[in-house]
Design a protein around this motif. Sequence first.
Motif, mmCIF file in Angstrom:
data_model
loop_
_atom_site.group_PDB
_atom_site.id
_atom_site.type_symbol
_atom_site.label_atom_id
_atom_site.label_comp_id
_atom_site.label_asym_id
_atom_site.label_seq_id
_atom_site.Cartn_x
_atom_site.Cartn_y
_atom_site.Cartn_z
ATOM 1 N N GLY A 181 0.822 -1.211 0.000
ATOM 2 C CA GLY A 181 0.000 0.000 0.000
ATOM 3 C C GLY A 181 0.852 1.255 0.000
ATOM 4 N N GLY B 253 1.074 3.697 -3.074
ATOM 5 C CA GLY B 253 0.568 5.039 -2.783
ATOM 6 C C GLY B 253 1.546 6.125 -3.178
ATOM 7 N N ILE C 293 -5.826 4.243 1.246
ATOM 8 C CA ILE C 293 -5.727 2.947 0.574
ATOM 9 C C ILE C 293 -6.102 1.873 1.585
ATOM 10 C CG2 ILE C 293 -4.281 1.347 -0.736
ATOM 11 C CD1 ILE C 293 -2.347 3.727 -1.203
ATOM 12 N N LEU D 30 -6.092 -4.048 -3.370
ATOM 13 C CA LEU D 30 -5.916 -2.673 -2.913
ATOM 14 C C LEU D 30 -7.101 -1.858 -3.400
ATOM 15 C CD1 LEU D 30 -2.916 -3.807 -4.006
ATOM 16 C CD2 LEU D 30 -2.232 -1.682 -2.923
ATOM 17 N N TYR E 64 -8.201 2.091 -3.598
ATOM 18 C CA TYR E 64 -7.719 3.458 -3.498
ATOM 19 C C TYR E 64 -8.932 4.376 -3.393
ATOM 20 C CZ TYR E 64 -3.495 1.306 -5.397
ATOM 21 O OH TYR E 64 -2.409 0.500 -5.603
ATOM 22 N N CYS F 219 -10.890 1.441 -7.271
ATOM 23 C CA CYS F 219 -10.774 2.842 -6.859
ATOM 24 C C CYS F 219 -12.143 3.433 -6.564
ATOM 25 C CB CYS F 219 -10.164 3.697 -7.970
ATOM 26 S SG CYS F 219 -8.508 3.298 -8.444
#
Length: 152
Positions: free
Chosen positions: A54, A58, A77, A97, A99, A138
């Motif tokens: 992450g 990031g 995240i 992940l 976001y 996302c």
Amino acid sequence: MKHVRVRLERLDEAFHFRATNAQGHAVDIDDATAREDGRGKGAGPMELLVMAIGGCSGIDVVSILQKGRQRIDTFEIEVEGAKPTGVSPSLYQHIHLHYILTGDLDPARVRRAVALSLGKYCSVSKTLEKTARITASCTVNGERFDAWPEEG
């Protein structure tokens, strides 16, 4: 070749260590499962791996979006790793992940930044992809979508 060095010091009779990097920044590491109350005094080593992916990604995403003149107001995240239980070693098989960004952002550019990070630039992602399927999604200004890998 760059060398990375850290020092770990055992802090108690159990599994509590403090890792310190060359700049003096420290992270506590522990095995909560070995404690009667199930509460560790630091992050577990496998938790640190998902924190690392992450953090690495990031940093990439911020860099890519800043170069593209995208304004990030907030950025979080959420990372989730799945690994089998009852086996040793227990390697991550899937890492996802998610976001979450707000700001003056083009969602297509955010998706591209995530794809570039996880597919090309993030060293942690490239290391973990040898054993784990890595996916991402996302939310940009409240709109959620899959980001990587592109389906189709």
